[in-house]
Scaffold this active site. Structure first.
Site, PDB file in Angstrom:
ATOM      1  N   THR A 115      96.367  53.172  47.747  1.00 52.86           N
ATOM      2  CA  THR A 115      96.665  51.419  47.663  1.00 52.86           C
ATOM      3  C   THR A 115      96.189  51.084  46.335  1.00 52.86           C
ATOM      4  O   THR A 115      96.363  49.869  46.075  1.00 52.86           O
ATOM      5  CB  THR A 115      95.464  50.810  48.715  1.00 52.86           C
TER       6      THR A 115
ATOM      7  N   GLU B 282      85.416  44.997  51.171  1.00 43.66           N
ATOM      8  CA  GLU B 282      86.255  45.872  52.207  1.00 43.66           C
ATOM      9  C   GLU B 282      85.230  46.216  53.205  1.00 43.66           C
ATOM     10  O   GLU B 282      84.269  46.849  53.108  1.00 43.66           O
ATOM     11  CB  GLU B 282      86.775  46.926  51.675  1.00 43.66           C
TER      12      GLU B 282
ATOM     13  N   ARG C 162      93.258  44.251  41.674  1.00 35.56           N
ATOM     14  CA  ARG C 162      93.001  43.424  42.645  1.00 35.56           C
ATOM     15  C   ARG C 162      92.434  42.146  42.073  1.00 35.56           C
ATOM     16  O   ARG C 162      91.339  42.213  41.420  1.00 35.56           O
ATOM     17  CB  ARG C 162      92.115  44.078  43.530  1.00 35.56           C
TER      18      ARG C 162
ATOM     19  N   ARG D 210      89.450  39.963  53.154  1.00 37.18           N
ATOM     20  CA  ARG D 210      88.334  40.962  53.215  1.00 37.18           C
ATOM     21  C   ARG D 210      87.027  40.038  53.468  1.00 37.18           C
ATOM     22  O   ARG D 210      87.063  38.828  53.352  1.00 37.18           O
ATOM     23  CB  ARG D 210      87.981  41.913  51.858  1.00 37.18           C
TER      24      ARG D 210
ATOM     25  N   CYS E   8      92.724  56.331  45.564  1.00 33.96           N
ATOM     26  CA  CYS E   8      93.344  56.039  46.880  1.00 33.96           C
ATOM     27  C   CYS E   8      94.661  55.285  46.358  1.00 33.96           C
ATOM     28  O   CYS E   8      94.917  54.547  45.433  1.00 33.96           O
ATOM     29  CB  CYS E   8      92.416  54.676  47.131  1.00 33.96           C
TER      30      CYS E   8
ATOM     31  N   GLU F   9      84.412  55.189  43.159  1.00 35.65           N
ATOM     32  CA  GLU F   9      85.698  55.310  43.954  1.00 35.65           C
ATOM     33  C   GLU F   9      86.766  56.098  42.662  1.00 35.65           C
ATOM     34  O   GLU F   9      87.215  57.071  42.892  1.00 35.65           O
ATOM     35  CB  GLU F   9      86.446  54.216  44.670  1.00 35.65           C
TER      36      GLU F   9
ATOM     37  N   ARG G  23      89.943  42.865  38.818  1.00 36.46           N
ATOM     38  CA  ARG G  23      89.500  44.235  38.476  1.00 36.46           C
ATOM     39  C   ARG G  23      90.631  45.053  38.354  1.00 36.46           C
ATOM     40  O   ARG G  23      91.679  44.881  39.033  1.00 36.46           O
ATOM     41  CB  ARG G  23      88.595  44.761  39.550  1.00 36.46           C
TER      42      ARG G  23
ATOM     43  N   ARG H 139      86.151  51.242  36.970  1.00 34.35           N
ATOM     44  CA  ARG H 139      86.492  50.059  37.577  1.00 34.35           C
ATOM     45  C   ARG H 139      86.220  48.916  36.522  1.00 34.35           C
ATOM     46  O   ARG H 139      84.964  49.018  36.190  1.00 34.35           O
ATOM     47  CB  ARG H 139      85.966  49.896  38.898  1.00 34.35           C
TER      48      ARG H 139
HETATM   49  P1  ADP Z   1      86.961  46.475  44.931  1.00 32.78           P
HETATM   50  O1  ADP Z   1      88.100  47.408  45.698  1.00 32.78           O
HETATM   51  O2  ADP Z   1      87.844  45.430  44.080  1.00 32.78           O
HETATM   52  O3  ADP Z   1      85.923  46.968  43.844  1.00 32.78           O
HETATM   53  P2  ADP Z   1      85.308  45.572  47.219  1.00 32.78           P
HETATM   54  O4  ADP Z   1      85.925  44.989  48.587  1.00 32.78           O
HETATM   55  O5  ADP Z   1      85.001  47.099  47.350  1.00 32.78           O
HETATM   56  O6  ADP Z   1      86.567  45.480  45.904  1.00 32.78           O
HETATM   57  O7  ADP Z   1      84.352  44.799  46.734  1.00 32.78           O
HETATM   58  C1  ADP Z   1      83.519  45.157  45.579  1.00 32.78           C
HETATM   59  C2  ADP Z   1      82.523  43.897  45.364  1.00 32.78           C
HETATM   60  O8  ADP Z   1      83.047  42.866  44.822  1.00 32.78           O
HETATM   61  C3  ADP Z   1      81.823  43.319  46.747  1.00 32.78           C
HETATM   62  O9  ADP Z   1      80.459  43.046  46.377  1.00 32.78           O
HETATM   63  C4  ADP Z   1      82.556  42.109  46.644  1.00 32.78           C
HETATM   64  O10 ADP Z   1      81.895  40.956  47.459  1.00 32.78           O
HETATM   65  C5  ADP Z   1      82.760  41.538  45.264  1.00 32.78           C
HETATM   66  N1  ADP Z   1      83.757  40.847  45.154  1.00 32.78           N
HETATM   67  C6  ADP Z   1      85.104  40.851  45.455  1.00 32.78           C
HETATM   68  N2  ADP Z   1      86.042  39.759  44.924  1.00 32.78           N
HETATM   69  C7  ADP Z   1      84.950  38.995  44.452  1.00 32.78           C
HETATM   70  C8  ADP Z   1      84.863  37.607  44.041  1.00 32.78           C
HETATM   71  N3  ADP Z   1      86.158  36.888  43.802  1.00 32.78           N
HETATM   72  N4  ADP Z   1      83.809  36.834  43.836  1.00 32.78           N
HETATM   73  C9  ADP Z   1      82.505  37.578  43.843  1.00 32.78           C
HETATM   74  N5  ADP Z   1      82.366  38.879  44.322  1.00 32.78           N
HETATM   75  C10 ADP Z   1      83.526  39.345  44.578  1.00 32.78           C
HETATM   76  C1  CIR Z   2      90.401  52.832  54.777  1.00 28.68           C
HETATM   77  O1  CIR Z   2      91.518  53.462  54.960  1.00 28.68           O
HETATM   78  O2  CIR Z   2      90.241  51.829  55.441  1.00 28.68           O
HETATM   79  C2  CIR Z   2      89.823  53.093  53.396  1.00 28.68           C
HETATM   80  N1  CIR Z   2      90.007  54.500  53.202  1.00 28.68           N
HETATM   81  C3  CIR Z   2      90.061  52.221  52.360  1.00 28.68           C
HETATM   82  C4  CIR Z   2      91.310  51.970  51.802  1.00 28.68           C
HETATM   83  C5  CIR Z   2      91.657  50.944  50.708  1.00 28.68           C
HETATM   84  N2  CIR Z   2      92.109  49.806  51.294  1.00 28.68           N
HETATM   85  C6  CIR Z   2      92.799  48.733  50.803  1.00 28.68           C
HETATM   86  O3  CIR Z   2      93.249  48.104  51.500  1.00 28.68           O
HETATM   87  N3  CIR Z   2      92.782  48.506  49.583  1.00 28.68           N
END
Ligand code: ADP
Ligand code: CIR
Length: 370
Positions: free
Chosen positions: A272, A313, A279, A308, A270, A224, A125, A228
Site C-alpha cells: 500500500t 491505522e 501519505r 483512519r 507494505c 515498518e 510522510r 519514515r
Molecule cells: P503512517 O502509516 O502514516 O505512519 P499511522 O496510521 O500508523 O500512519 O499513524 C502514525 C501516527 O501519526 C499516529 O499517531 C497518528 O495519529 C499520527 N498522525 C497521522 N496523521 C496525523 C495528523 N494529520 N496530525 C497528527 N497526527 C497524525
Molecule cells: C492490514 O492489512 O490491515 C495491515 N497489514 C495494514 C495495511 C496497510 N494499510 C493501509 O491501508 N495503508
C-alpha cells in the site's frame, strides 16, 4: 524448494482464510489457482508465500493482509501482489509504470483551514528503504544496528529547521515513549499486523526516532520501513508542512541511497505504500458528516481519501477526530498524491459547512443517514 513444514502451514493457512469471512484484499485475490502456483516459490533471500501472507492469515480483520519480506517478492509473487496493488492504488495495472519522482511546485499548496475551525493538525510522510538491505523479516540484528548508526549519523548533519537529535528506542524510558506515542509523534509498539509479518524481531534494537525541537520534522528508524520521513504541525497549513518535507527528503536523498524500482517506484514493506510512499493527512473534526461514520467513509472514498482513527491505522476516532488522507500512492506523482488530499479535504470541508445541524430530512447529511 519450500520445506514440508512451511507447505503444511501454507495449506492450513489457505484453508483458514478460504473458510473465513475476511474482507481483506488477500482473501479477495488469493484464489486456489494462484495459491497452488505460488506455494512452492522462494526468493533468493529464502522468503516464501507464507512470509508474505502470514499477517493476513493470523489477522483476518486485515484490510490488505500481505507484506513483501524482500523486494524480490514483488516479482516472484507478482500473481498475488499485482491485483492487490491494482485494487488498492485505484487501478495501477501490472502493465503500468509508476511515474518519475516529482514534488511539483511546492509553493502551490496553501492553508486548508485558515479559520482553524476543522483541522487540528496536518502531516505528510513518506517511506524509504535503504539500498543494500532487505525488509524487516530478513534483517539480522547486526544489520539493524548498522542501519541505525547510518541513519543517526546522517541525520546529525541536517541543519536549520531540520536540525535535531536521534533518540534510540533502546534505553528510552517508558513514560517518554508513551508521551511521544500519545502526542502522535512516535510509532506504536506491538502492532499485531507487523508482529505476525515477522517485522518486529530484535525489538527495540535498531529502532528509534529523530526529531527537531519543535517536533515538526521527524524520522522513524526501522519500524515498518527503514525510514519514515515526516513533516507535521498543528493547524491546516499544508503548504508549510509540504515545503518542509520536500526540503528534508531532497537533503536526505543526497546522503543515503534508497531502493527504487523502475515500475513500482520507491520500495516499501507494505504494497500500500509503494510508488510515491506519500501519505498526506489531516486530523479533522467534521461532526455533521461523521454522524454516520460509514457515510463519512463513503463520502471520503469518492475523493480517493482514506479515513483512519485518531491514533492511526486500526484505531478508533476519539473526540470526533478523524485522520483523513490520500489513499493511493502509486501511478501519480508526489505532488498529485498530496493534491488529492488537498482537494478532497477542501470538498469535505465545503460539504460539512453546507450541512445544518438539525438532523432532519431538510439537509443533505440527514438524508445520507438513511
Ligand atoms: P503512517 O502509516 O502514516 O505512519 P499511522 O496510521 O500508523 O500512519 O499513524 C502514525 C501516527 O501519526 C499516529 O499517531 C497518528 O495519529 C499520527 N498522525 C497521522 N496523521 C496525523 C495528523 N494529520 N496530525 C497528527 N497526527 C497524525
Ligand atoms: C492490514 O492489512 O490491515 C495491515 N497489514 C495494514 C495495511 C496497510 N494499510 C493501509 O491501508 N495503508
Amino acid at each position: 524448494m519450500v520445506d514440508a513444514a512451511v507447505l503444511d502451514k501454507l495449506e492450513a493457512g489457505y484453508a483458514k482464510l478460504a473458510a473465513s469471512d475476511s474482507k481483506s484484499l488477500l482473501k479477495k485475490y488469493l484464489t486456489k489457482e494462484i495459491f497452488d502456483n505460488l506455494k512452492t516459490k522462494k526468493t533468493s533471500f529464502g522468503s516464501t508465500l507464507l512470509d508474505c501472507i502470514q499477517s493476513g492469515i493470523e489477522n483476518l480483520d486485515s484490510g490488505v493482509g500481505i507484506y513483501a519480506p524482500d523486494a524480490e517478492s514483488y516479482t516472484v509473487f507478482s500473481d498475488l501482489f499485482d491485483p492487490i496493488i491494482e485494487d488498492y492504488h485505484g487501478g495501477f495495472k501490472k502493465t503500468d509504470k509508476h511515474p518519475p519522482k516529482d514534488w511539483g511546485d511546492v509553493d502551490c499548496m496553501g492553508n486548508l483551514d485558515p479559520t482553524g475551525k476543522y483541522i487540528i493538525s496536518t502531516r505528510v510522510r513518506c517511506g524509504r528503504s535503504m539500498e543494500g538491505y532487505p525488509f524487516n523479516p530478513c534483517l539480522t540484528e547486526a544489520q539493524y544496528k548498522e542501519m541505525e548508526e547510518k541513519v543517526s549519523t546522517t541525520l546529525s548533519g541536517l541543519e536549520g529547521e531540520l536540525k535535531g537529535k536521534y533518540y534510540p528506542l533502546t534505553g528510552m524510558d517508558k513514560d517518554t515513549q508513551q508521551k511521544l506515542i500519545d502526542d502522535h509523534f512516535l510509532f506504536k509498539e506491538g502492532d499485531r499486523f507487523l508482529q505476525a509479518a515477522n517485522a518486529c524481531r530484535f525489538w527495540p534494537t535498531g529502532r528509534g526516532i529523530y526529531h527537531n525541537d519543535a517536533k515538526t520534522f521527524l524520522v522513524w528508524c526501522n519500524e515498518e520501513d527503514h525510514l519514515r520521513i515526516i513533516s507535521m504541525q498543528q493547524g491546516g497549513d499544508l503548504g508549510q508542512v509540504y515545503r518542509r518535507l520536500v526540503t528534508a527528503v531532497n537533503d536526505i536523498e543526497k546522503r543515503i541511497p534508497f531502493s527504487h524500482h523502475d515500475r513500482l517506484g520507491f520500495l516499501t514493506f507494505c504494497p500500500t505504500n509503494l510508488g510515491t510512499t506519500v501519505r498526506a493527512s489531516v486530523h479533522i473534526k467534521v461532526p455533521k458528516l461523521a454522524i454516520n461514520s460509514q457515510k463519512l467513509e463513503e463520502v471520503a472514498s469518492k475523493f480517493n481519501l482514506q479515513v483512519r482513527g485518531t491514533r492511526g491505522e486500526h484505531t478508533a476516532a476519539e473526540g470526533g477526530v478523524y485522520d483523513i488522507s490520500n489513499k493511493r500512492r502509486m501511478g501519480l506523482t508526489e505532488y498529485d498524491a498530496v493534491k488529492e488530499m488537498n482537494d478532497g479535504i477542501a470538498e469535505l470541508i465545503k460539504l460539512e459547512s453546507s450541512l445544518c445541524a438539525c438532523c432532519k430530512s431538510c439537509c443533505k447529511v440527514c438524508s445520507m443517514k438513511e
